[in-house]
Motif scaffolding. Sequence first.
Motif, PDB file in Angstrom:
ATOM      1  N   ARG A  71      -6.619   1.273  -5.360  1.00 38.51           N
ATOM      2  CA  ARG A  71      -7.512   2.386  -4.993  1.00 38.51           C
ATOM      3  C   ARG A  71      -7.438   2.732  -3.520  1.00 38.51           C
ATOM      4  O   ARG A  71      -7.590   3.893  -3.166  1.00 38.51           O
ATOM      5  CB  ARG A  71      -8.958   2.021  -5.326  1.00 38.51           C
ATOM      6  CG  ARG A  71      -9.335   2.303  -6.736  1.00 38.51           C
ATOM      7  CD  ARG A  71     -10.832   2.127  -6.923  1.00 38.51           C
ATOM      8  NE  ARG A  71     -11.020   1.393  -8.152  1.00 38.51           N
ATOM      9  CZ  ARG A  71     -11.560   0.200  -8.254  1.00 38.51           C
ATOM     10  NH1 ARG A  71     -12.017  -0.425  -7.204  1.00 38.51           N
ATOM     11  NH2 ARG A  71     -11.658  -0.389  -9.427  1.00 38.51           N
ATOM     12  N   ARG A  72      -7.241   1.740  -2.672  1.00 34.07           N
ATOM     13  CA  ARG A  72      -7.238   1.986  -1.222  1.00 34.07           C
ATOM     14  C   ARG A  72      -6.063   2.856  -0.801  1.00 34.07           C
ATOM     15  O   ARG A  72      -5.971   3.269   0.347  1.00 34.07           O
ATOM     16  CB  ARG A  72      -7.212   0.670  -0.462  1.00 34.07           C
ATOM     17  CG  ARG A  72      -8.550  -0.048  -0.571  1.00 34.07           C
ATOM     18  CD  ARG A  72      -8.514  -1.417  -0.007  1.00 34.07           C
ATOM     19  NE  ARG A  72      -8.356  -1.430   1.416  1.00 34.07           N
ATOM     20  CZ  ARG A  72      -8.206  -2.530   2.129  1.00 34.07           C
ATOM     21  NH1 ARG A  72      -8.195  -3.693   1.527  1.00 34.07           N
ATOM     22  NH2 ARG A  72      -8.062  -2.474   3.426  1.00 34.07           N
ATOM     23  N   ASP A 128      -8.684  -2.880  -6.163  1.00 29.14           N
ATOM     24  CA  ASP A 128      -9.109  -2.458  -4.828  1.00 29.14           C
ATOM     25  C   ASP A 128      -7.915  -2.037  -3.990  1.00 29.14           C
ATOM     26  O   ASP A 128      -7.940  -1.001  -3.330  1.00 29.14           O
ATOM     27  CB  ASP A 128      -9.882  -3.592  -4.146  1.00 29.14           C
ATOM     28  CG  ASP A 128     -10.374  -3.195  -2.779  1.00 29.14           C
ATOM     29  OD1 ASP A 128     -11.061  -2.156  -2.656  1.00 29.14           O
ATOM     30  OD2 ASP A 128     -10.061  -3.923  -1.810  1.00 29.14           O
ATOM     31  N   ARG A 150       0.831  -1.215   0.000  1.00 27.86           N
ATOM     32  CA  ARG A 150       0.000   0.000   0.000  1.00 27.86           C
ATOM     33  C   ARG A 150       0.859   1.255   0.000  1.00 27.86           C
ATOM     34  O   ARG A 150       0.563   2.222  -0.701  1.00 27.86           O
ATOM     35  CB  ARG A 150      -0.918   0.027   1.216  1.00 27.86           C
ATOM     36  CG  ARG A 150      -2.084  -0.880   1.101  1.00 27.86           C
ATOM     37  CD  ARG A 150      -2.993  -0.653   2.261  1.00 27.86           C
ATOM     38  NE  ARG A 150      -3.871  -1.782   2.417  1.00 27.86           N
ATOM     39  CZ  ARG A 150      -4.821  -1.845   3.310  1.00 27.86           C
ATOM     40  NH1 ARG A 150      -5.005  -0.861   4.153  1.00 27.86           N
ATOM     41  NH2 ARG A 150      -5.582  -2.908   3.377  1.00 27.86           N
TER      42      ARG A 150
END
Length: 154
Positions: A151-152, A148, A120
């Motif tokens: 995008r997070r 996902d 991340r």
Amino acid sequence: MADTPPGAPGAPQSRSEKRHQSHIGSTYAAFIKHLSEVGKLDAGLAECAAVSVVNALLHRIHPDEAKDLQAQLPRKLLDFLPKEEAQKPGRILGKSRDDFLRAVAEDLRKDISEVEPIVRAVFLGLREHISEGEAQDVESNLSRDLQDLWRRTQ
């Protein structure tokens, strides 16, 4: 004894070449520093994580898109990526999020449960370094579960 031709290994660098090399190094250093701050990672881990995550990402997107992404990354980072023929961008090494995390975990010699925050952090650093259009192009090339994760980081 003959003079070494300009640009050959061991040849003296011109001021322009020195400035260029300095810029390449400072751009890369700023990128790694940013990853360290964003992910609360020490510089060594941030550097290894950047190489591992970018390498894994390049193998999961279309080769043309991989080239576009590479064009926006610090050149010195690209120099650290594997050069083997088998490591061609766009070669899919498992499409799922778990496959991606497993590949990064193996590279970093960490347990898979430890790498999602690292991924991340690198994704966030990448998204902040590349254009929004490129970020959208990368996202559109990823599987839904990787989208996902990408995008997070927003």
